[in-house]
Design an enzyme around this catalytic site. Structure first.
Site, PDB file in Angstrom:
ATOM      1  N   SER A  81       0.905  -1.232   0.120  1.00 24.89           N
ATOM      2  CA  SER A  81      -0.064   0.005   0.029  1.00 24.89           C
ATOM      3  C   SER A  81       0.803   1.269   0.060  1.00 24.89           C
ATOM      4  O   SER A  81       1.870   1.284   0.610  1.00 24.89           O
ATOM      5  CB  SER A  81      -0.788   0.067   1.345  1.00 24.89           C
ATOM      6  OG  SER A  81      -1.585   1.172   1.282  1.00 24.89           O
TER       7      SER A  81
ATOM      8  N   TYR B 192      -1.937  -0.342  10.174  1.00 24.70           N
ATOM      9  CA  TYR B 192      -1.982  -0.649   8.930  1.00 24.70           C
ATOM     10  C   TYR B 192      -0.862  -0.066   8.033  1.00 24.70           C
ATOM     11  O   TYR B 192      -0.108  -0.890   7.346  1.00 24.70           O
ATOM     12  CB  TYR B 192      -3.210   0.112   8.020  1.00 24.70           C
ATOM     13  CG  TYR B 192      -3.456  -0.379   6.845  1.00 24.70           C
ATOM     14  CD1 TYR B 192      -3.809  -1.500   6.207  1.00 24.70           C
ATOM     15  CD2 TYR B 192      -3.083   0.466   5.609  1.00 24.70           C
ATOM     16  CE1 TYR B 192      -3.929  -1.862   5.070  1.00 24.70           C
ATOM     17  CE2 TYR B 192      -3.248   0.195   4.392  1.00 24.70           C
ATOM     18  CZ  TYR B 192      -3.666  -0.975   3.875  1.00 24.70           C
ATOM     19  OH  TYR B 192      -3.971  -1.526   2.641  1.00 24.70           O
TER      20      TYR B 192
END
Length: 267
Positions: free
Chosen positions: A129, A142
């Site tokens: 990501s 995250y």
């Protein structure tokens, strides 16, 4: 001979888009899901696999090899979102996120490497990501789990280079998927010192996902990587400003970049 592709997390979102696109290009695609029976309309075969269960990983890989004789491409796509103030995020949820986003992909890689080494060929694409390139407020867990997978890939590449196995990262920005519905949200707790700012940032995060690009762009990026003879270490796909934010992180002083993030999230 068509290449055999295994995609973890292939029942929805980015994984589903990748699988469907590669199927149209003539690849033999196997996707995975913890509950494949829930997706009878899948356009490619789904196998049972939980990245937190090593036995299920080994069984899925065994099935692919017994069916097709090889695994040419592994796409480590299975992942989970998580939001919340780090102070108020339960330890069990932090560990669960790392199990899915970091330890799971590592275990799938470790399980597939013997087969690829026997073939003397293979490509592993880890879906990370753009959030993994920076510590984002209320998405710190995250960011950390995806950033760790980026670094693991860098190390893995050097360790497996003698086996004719390639590995790369593909970092998407925000895409229109169901990740927001499936991720863990630490609750916006009334009276919490984070209540106002976390509530505001959480709303902005969900809006960014809802307005995200079509995940077919990630599928196209994967297709190009598969057809690249010598893939780069890192790839990014997404909106221009999201990709450019990684460049800014690299060239700006830390505190200047931090101020940009604070301004962006209005905190």
């Amino acid at each position: 001979m068509s290449k055999v592709v295994l995609i973890t997390g292939g029942s929805s979102g980015i994984g589903k888009s990748i699988g469907e696109f590669l199927t149209t290009k003539g690849y033999e695609v196997f996707g995975t899901s913890r509950n494949p029976d829930r997706y009878p309309a899948s356009k490619f075969r789904l196998l049972a696999l939980d990245v937190a269960d090593i036995t299920s990983i080994e069984n899925a890989i065994k099935t692919v090899v017994e069916t097709s004789g090889r695994i040419d491409v592994l796409i480590n796509n299975a992942g989970a979102g998580i939001t919340g103030p780090i102070e108020e995020t339960p330890d069990v949820e932090i560990k669960r996120n790392f199990e899915t986003n970091l330890f799971g992909p590592i275990n799938v890689i470790k399980a597939v490497l013997p087969q690829m080494r026997q073939q003397n060929s293979g490509l592993i694409i880890n879906i990370t990501s753009i959030a993994g390139y920076m510590g984002l407020p209320y998405r710190g867990i995250y960011s950390a789990s995806k950033g760790a997978l980026e670094l693991i890939t860098e190390a893995f590449r050097m360790e497996i280079k003698d086996f004719s196995i390639q590995m790369t990262n593909l970092a998407p920005g925000d895409f229109a998927t169901n990740i927001a519905a499936g991720r863990f949200h630490a609750p916006v707790t009334k009276g919490s010192p984070y209540e106002t700012k976390y509530g505001s940032v959480l709303k902005a995060i969900d809006e960014d996902v809802d307005k995200g690009n079509d995940p077919s762009l990630v599928a196209n990026a994967v297709y190009k990587i598969i057809n690249t003879s010598n893939p780069k270490i890192h790839y990014k796909v997404g909106a221009f400003m999201q990709k450019f934010s990684v460049v800014l992180k690299r060239i700006l002083p830390d505190k200047v970049y931090e101020k940009l993030l604070l301004s962006h999230y209005k905190i």
